[in-house]
Design an enzyme around this catalytic site. Structure first.
Site, short mmCIF file in Angstrom:
data_model
loop_
_atom_site.label_atom_id
_atom_site.label_comp_id
_atom_site.label_asym_id
_atom_site.label_seq_id
_atom_site.Cartn_x
_atom_site.Cartn_y
_atom_site.Cartn_z
N VAL A 444 0.84 -1.20 0.00
CA VAL A 444 0.00 0.00 0.00
C VAL A 444 0.87 1.25 0.00
O VAL A 444 1.97 1.27 0.55
CB VAL A 444 -0.95 0.03 1.22
CG1 VAL A 444 -1.95 -1.09 1.16
CG2 VAL A 444 -0.16 -0.02 2.53
N ASP A 445 0.37 2.26 -0.65
CA ASP A 445 0.93 3.61 -0.53
C ASP A 445 0.33 4.22 0.74
O ASP A 445 -0.63 3.69 1.31
CB ASP A 445 0.56 4.41 -1.79
CG ASP A 445 1.11 5.81 -1.74
OD1 ASP A 445 2.27 5.96 -1.33
OD2 ASP A 445 0.38 6.75 -2.11
N LYS A 446 0.87 5.33 1.18
CA LYS A 446 0.34 5.97 2.38
C LYS A 446 -0.68 7.05 2.04
O LYS A 446 -1.86 6.92 2.36
CB LYS A 446 1.48 6.57 3.22
CG LYS A 446 0.98 7.27 4.51
CD LYS A 446 2.11 7.78 5.33
CE LYS A 446 2.72 9.04 4.73
NZ LYS A 446 1.80 10.20 4.81
N THR A 447 -0.23 8.06 1.33
CA THR A 447 -1.09 9.22 1.08
C THR A 447 -2.24 8.86 0.14
O THR A 447 -2.02 8.39 -0.97
CB THR A 447 -0.28 10.37 0.48
OG1 THR A 447 0.80 10.67 1.35
CG2 THR A 447 -1.14 11.60 0.29
N LYS A 631 9.41 1.47 -6.01
CA LYS A 631 8.18 0.73 -5.71
C LYS A 631 7.98 -0.39 -6.72
O LYS A 631 7.67 -1.54 -6.36
CB LYS A 631 6.97 1.67 -5.75
CG LYS A 631 6.84 2.62 -4.58
CD LYS A 631 5.54 3.42 -4.71
CE LYS A 631 5.40 4.43 -3.59
NZ LYS A 631 4.14 5.19 -3.68
#
Length: 762
Positions: A444-447, A631
């Site tokens: 997952v990405d954060k933002t 990524k």
């Protein structure tokens, strides 16, 4: 122009080879397909021009396409329109025709069944009607049933032989043809039948078998067509969200126009309780809008001037004027419908199992029927040997029809994809739906994925001889060209302070690192520490005084992101941005852990901020300050370790990683690039959608396996029983009529099992 019904390619009549035979024109496709009939040479298609322009396809063989309705040349099923239609627009001509034929067949077939079967249960029909009259009545009544009511079955069977795409209709045609034509031959040429093939001096007739097989197959087609209509209910429900008309204000007048006449830039009035007609923005007014039909969010959203509106959602409380920005096929609702329809027509990898079996199944069944006929002719009872041979061979052909096998996968896919759409989970294709249940690692990405994606500025700290507001003005002037949420937060903070944004030239964005531009003749950089260092900034944050360096670390430890600012090659300060975690994220992470998934967070944010968010949510593994390329490479490394990886993200910088994962999951609140790179799109944009998507994938694949198991077991047991392997010990034989009923209802049972997905626990 003509369409090749096998490969779907366009065949140019002027360039393709053609031949006339019995008044029929044939064409050869440039792709090298087998010669096949398209239509009589002097006959125009019996359809309207609108129908002729519509492309139809087969739910079992999506590669088959043609203009106008018809039947699939591979499996014989009725084709469906590729263009999603509402319930009002849907053409049900195939269902009406099959229903009419079924009822006529049933009315004429019932007397045939009674005339044939009542004497077997010792009902003395000969008191009222002679045996000879009874036989001729059966012949007279069975002929219109087999030849007219069953005509579509004969057409499909003959077409399957011409194209050598043998299917269920091949077996039905052979079975009913053998029963009917043998009986008709016996009626007309009784003396030509050898005596050893007679029973008590009479030739056995099988008009009732041919008639009832036809009627039961037609009943199966009627039930199947009705059930298939139900599988498309999700698309029809989505289509029904759009209102039929819109209130358009033109030249000071309010006009009620069909939705098709609304143009980009039109101003529309939406009253309380009405549906938003198209996508656009609020031009005037304020209201609460129910977006649950699109996003799944039950709470209404407050809309003010400038806020976006989605076509199909419901205006609740206030009157609005909106400006149309996307109309027709460009609206979000239209794109959702197209995506759902495309996914429903796609083929899951598991379908290859059924395809391989179907490739050799029908020829093997035909061989089994021939062996059955020969075996009963040679070793059957001395009296009526030919009758036993015909009946059992027909039973083998009918009971083995592979319709249940062919429907097992596509029906479950259609229902599953439709249910997902109603829950805000869109699958790009069936492959993503199948693969999702195998995922063991979620990246997952954060933002915008774990967090709201709407960060706000909490601290503006100037270090050099520059006012905080002046530094914020320069940073916002650069970020006004950026699509990143952190950049938008800086711009919003500047506007709140009424700071005028300056023109920025030579704008350049480095994904995952920062942005640069020339503002007022000075080079301004906004990004992370590595970005400034790579751009040659001489006095970066490590050279700052201890309080400022401590402030950067302290902000990061609280889950805030420090955006560093440099002007003219000098580090001048920082802007701290906070993005709160979505309320739904902790519960979703816990649910994903219970499913056995390992969760990895890859973010371009700094290490301290990333670790703070990871500790708060219980993330298993964290990598911070990563570029889009990193990524992408990290996901490829995970796949090389044998892991099945899903990637969830929402930004342009996530697109390469989404494409590299086994399954890319785009948050619907993100960019178009991210959505196009993903196999799954979550309209609501939170991780609970991933939980729903994985559970749905598990349910659909379980449902498909149930269908395939049932189809294989049904055929595996039915063929030997129909052939008579139990007869030496039990005297048990399978009547062809019972075989036809079982065959028809096996297809219906597969569809009924698929329809259970609509009501399974979420």
């Amino acid at each position: 122009m003509a369409i090749d019904p096998i490969c779907g390619m366009t065949v140019d009549e002027r360039k393709s080879l053609s031949a006339e035979r019995d008044g029929q024109k044939f064409y050869f496709c440039s792709a090298g397909c087998r010669e096949r009939f398209l239509r009589p040479a002097n006959e125009k298609p019996a359809m309207s021009s609108e129908m002729a322009e519509t492309i139809y396809t087969c739910p079992m063989h999506p590669e088959v396409e043609q203009r106008g309705p018809g039947s699939c040349p591979k499996c014989g099923m009725a084709l469906e329109s590729k263009s999603p239609t509402s319930a009002a627009d849907e053409d049900s001509g195939e269902l009406r025709d099959m229903t009419r034929r079924f009822w006529l067949g049933a009315v004429l077939g019932l007397p045939v069944l009674l005339l044939a079967m009542l004497p077997m249960v010792h009902v003395p029909l000969d008191r009222w009607i002679s045996d000879e009259t009874s036989r001729w009545l059966q012949f007279a009544l069975a002929t219109p049933v087999v030849c007219w009511a069953g005509w579509p079955l004969w057409v499909r069977a003959w077409r399957s032989i011409l194209t050598w795409h043998l299917n269920m209709f091949t077996l039905i045609g052979l079975g009913t043809g053998a029963a009917y034509f043998y009986s008709a031959y016996a009626m007309l040429f009784f003396k030509a039948i050898p005596e050893e093939f007679t029973h008590h001096g009479q030739v056995e007739l099988y008009f009732e078998a041919a008639t009832m097989i036809t009627v039961l197959v037609l009943l199966g087609q009627v039930l199947e067509l009705r059930a298939r209509k139900r599988t498309g209910s999700a698309i029809r429900e989505l289509l029904s969200l759009a209102p039929p008309v819109a209130h358009v204000i033109r030249a000071g007048r309010e006009l009620e126009l069909p939705l098709s006449e609304v143009r980009v830039g039109d101003v529309l009035r939406v009253r309380p309780g009405e549906k938003i007609p198209v996508d656009g923005r609020v031009a005037d007014g304020a209201s609460n809008v129910d977006e649950s039909m699109i996003t799944g969010e039950s709470m209404p959203t407050r809309k003010w001037a400038g806020d976006t509106l989605i076509g199909g959602t419901v205006n609740q409380t206030g009157a609005l004027q909106m400006r149309a920005e996307k109309v027709g096929r460009d609206t979000l609702l239209a794109q959702i419908v197209d995506m759902v329809a495309s996914a429903q027509r796609s083929r899951a990898p598991i379908q290859r199992v059924a395809d391989r079996v179907a490739g050799w199944f029908v020829p093997l069944v035909m061989a089994a029927a021939v062996l059955t006929f020969v075996a009963w002719t040679v070793w059957g009872p001395a009296e009526g040997r030919l009758g036993y041979a015909i009946v059992n061979a027909v039973a083998v052909l009918i009971v083995a029809c592979p319709c249940a096998l062919g429907l097992a996968t596509p029906m479950s896919i259609m229902v599953g994809v439709g249910r997902g759409a109603k829950e805000g989970v869109l699958f790009k294709d069936a492959g993503a739906l199948e693969l999702l249940q195998k995922v063991d690692t979620l990246v997952v990405d954060k933002t915008g994925t774990l967090t709201e994606g709407r960060p706000r500025v909490v601290v503006v700290e100037a270090i050099a001889d520059l006012e905080a507001d002046a530094m914020l003005q320069l940073a916002a002037s650069v970020e006004q060209n950026s699509e990143h949420p952190l950049g938008r937060a800086i711009v919003a903070a500047a506007k709140e302070k009424n700071l005028q944004l300056l023109p920025a030239k030579d704008f350049k964005a480095t994904a995952g690192c920062g942005v640069a531009a020339n503002v007022g003749g000075r080079q301004v950089l906004v990004g992370n520490e590595r970005f400034l260092r790579e751009c040659g900034v001489r006095n970066e944050v490590r050279g700052a005084s201890a309080p400022q360096a401590w402030l950067v670390t302290a902000r990061a430890s609280q889950g805030q992101t420090a955006m560093l600012v440099a002007v003219g090659g000098q580090f001048v300060g920082l802007v701290a941005v906070a993005d709160s975690t979505k309320d739904s994220t902790p519960d979703a992470i816990a649910a994903l852990h219970r499913m056995g998934l390992r969760i990895v967070m890859l973010t371009g944010d700094n290490e301290q901020t990333a670790q703070a968010v990871a500790r708060q949510l219980g993330i298993d593994e964290v990598e911070a300050a990563v570029s889009p390329q990193h990524k992408h490479d990290r996901i490829r490394a995970l796949r090389a370790q044998g892991r099945t990886v899903a990637m969830a993200g929402d930004g342009v910088n996530d697109a390469p990683a989404l494409a590299a994962a086994n399954v890319g999951i785009a948050m619907g609140t993100g960019t178009d690039v991210a959505i196009q790179s993903a196999g799954v799109t979550l309209l609501k944009g939170d991780l609970r959608g991933i939980v729903r998507a994985i559970r749905l994938s598990q349910q659909v694949m379980r449902n498909i396996r149930q269908n395939l198991f049932f189809a294989f077991i049904y055929n595996g047991l039915g063929v030997p029983i129909a052939a008579g392997v139990l007869y030496p010990w039990t005297k048990l034989l399978l009547n062809p009529m019972i075989a036809a009923a079982a065959m028809s209802f096996s297809s219906v049972s597969v569809i009924a099992n698929a329809l259970r997905l609509r009501t399974m626990q979420k």
